[in-house]
Scaffold this motif. Structure first.
Motif, PDB file in Angstrom:
ATOM      1  N   VAL A 304       6.867  18.914 -14.703  1.00  0.00           N
ATOM      2  CA  VAL A 304       7.261  17.608 -13.399  1.00  0.00           C
ATOM      3  C   VAL A 304       8.190  17.642 -12.637  1.00  0.00           C
ATOM      4  N   VAL A 305       7.907  16.902 -11.532  1.00  0.00           N
ATOM      5  CA  VAL A 305       8.046  16.543 -10.417  1.00  0.00           C
ATOM      6  C   VAL A 305       8.452  15.611 -10.391  1.00  0.00           C
ATOM      7  N   VAL A 306       9.517  15.269  -9.963  1.00  0.00           N
ATOM      8  CA  VAL A 306      10.664  14.050  -9.597  1.00  0.00           C
ATOM      9  C   VAL A 306      10.669  13.559  -8.275  1.00  0.00           C
ATOM     10  N   VAL A 307       9.888  12.597  -7.615  1.00  0.00           N
ATOM     11  CA  VAL A 307      10.562  12.568  -5.769  1.00  0.00           C
ATOM     12  C   VAL A 307      11.110  11.205  -5.903  1.00  0.00           C
ATOM     13  N   GLY A 308      12.350  11.964  -5.715  1.00  0.00           N
ATOM     14  CA  GLY A 308      13.648  11.087  -6.020  1.00  0.00           C
ATOM     15  C   GLY A 308      14.632  10.543  -4.235  1.00  0.00           C
ATOM     16  N   ASP A 309      15.855  10.411  -4.729  1.00  0.00           N
ATOM     17  CA  ASP A 309      16.795  10.357  -4.177  1.00  0.00           C
ATOM     18  C   ASP A 309      18.288  11.257  -4.807  1.00  0.00           C
TER      19      ASP A 309
END
Length: 364
Positions: A304-309
């Motif tokens: 799982v890759v989360v592209v967030g902040d």
């Protein structure tokens, strides 16, 4: 005739002493470069002028330096911030003091978003179009994409906003974003209703911070994995919530120089019943200033890759580590993140999760 009556002489000496103390402290204290209390850099000592323009700017630069470095400044700033906080007059205009002393960010258009006063439809369309391109490229590699946008604090805590900002608007940018994504066939989860429902019982955002608390992050995680068709990944809040613990003031309190004078609360989440395993957080090389995070859980599970902040960094890793074999977090950089880094980890799932106030493509 004496210039000053005897008792006035003593008062004069006392006044001079009081003025001398900060000057003496200033003479011996090291020059600080930043103020942790105010969350900002302090003005540096001006360099020796090299031109006529420098000479003209010297008085203002020297004045800014003295204003940031006089003796007892930190203590006086704290007293000033505390007094203004007590009468609901924030010492920093980037902060709004709401009902029950809740603090809200008055920047990045968060209040305008909550009140529906700002509707940047062209920018929303730009983000949605970029999401379509991302979905298409990932789908070619059999990778699922979900957009899950953490709401701003004012969006969920509308009842704690000042009266002038508490009215519910007919439409907001969050509404328009979900509509644009849906029209383009991009899977998107609305985190607002579950967060609002949970917030009716327990706070899901911090009182002195821009971020959600651990419970809010858990609710957001549950919405995301449910939207991905992973009901077995859902973590029951009633099973893990042990109550709330007192912590120091958050980032908004720091802007008011109050982080050491006010307290906040965060949820105490205990995942023991779900069998967590210890893990180490590695570094992912990205172009972002603080890089990204990599967790190898040792479990049989998807990547799982989360592209967030900052709303997802550190908040979601413990939850995903219960099910994923590998978990990667990287910053979205306002759509400027490097897709090659995402693809290098051969993910099964990518979650694009910019916070509501940052859900725009201002990056490269």
């Amino acid at each position: 005739m004496a210039l000053l009556a005897p008792y006035r002489r003593y008062w004069s000496l006392l006044l001079l002493s009081m003025l001398a103390v900060p000057m003496a402290i200033h003479a011996f204290q090291p020059v600080a470069t930043s103020s942790e209390e105010e969350a900002r850099m302090l003005s540096p000592a001006p360099a020796w002028p090299q031109s006529v323009q420098d000479w003209r700017a010297m008085p203002r630069r020297f004045d800014r330096f003295l204003a940031d470095h006089f003796g007892l400044r930190a203590e006086l700033v704290r007293v000033h911030g505390r007094l203004r906080y007590a009468v609901h007059l924030p010492s920093d205009l980037r902060v709004i003091i709401g009902r029950d002393n809740w603090l809200f960010l008055n920047g990045d258009a968060t209040i305008e978003q909550a009140t529906g006063k700002l509707l940047r439809e062209s920018e929303i369309a730009k983000f949605a179009d970029r999401a379509v391109l991302l979905r298409t490229r990932l789908a070619a590699r059999n990778i699922r994409l979900l957009v899950a946008i953490p709401p701003n604090g004012p969006t969920i805590n509308r009842a704690r906003l000042p009266a002038w900002a508490a009215e519910t608007p007919s439409v907001t940018e969050y509404d328009l974003m979900l509509r644009a994504l849906t029209e383009r066939g991009v899977a998107a989860a609305d985190l607002r209703p579950p967060l609002a429902a949970a917030n009716a019982t327990n706070p899901v955002y911090r009182r002195t911070d821009t971020h959600w608390n651990e419970l809010g992050a858990l609710v957001g995680y549950n919405v995301a994995v449910s939207a991905l068709g992973k009901p077995e990944w859902v973590i029951e809040p009633a099973r893990v919530l042990r109550g709330f613990v007192s912590i120091g003031g958050g980032d908004l309190a720091r802007l008011l120089a109050l982080s050491g004078d006010v307290t906040d609360e965060d949820a105490d989440i205990d995942l023991t019943s779900y069998g967590p395993r210890p893990f180490e957080v590695g570094t992912v090389a990205t172009q972002f200033e603080s890089s990204g995070d990599l967790i190898e859980t040792g479990r049989e599970g998807p990547t799982v890759v989360v592209v967030g902040d900052s709303f997802t960094r550190g908040y979601w890793q413990d939850y995903f580590a219960l099910r994923a074999g590998r978990y990667v977090w990287m910053h979205h950089e306002q759509c400027g993140f490097m897709l090659s880094v995402v693809e290098s980890y051969a993910p099964d799932i990518v979650i694009l999760a910019p916070t509501e106030r940052q859900m725009f493509c201002t990056g490269r």
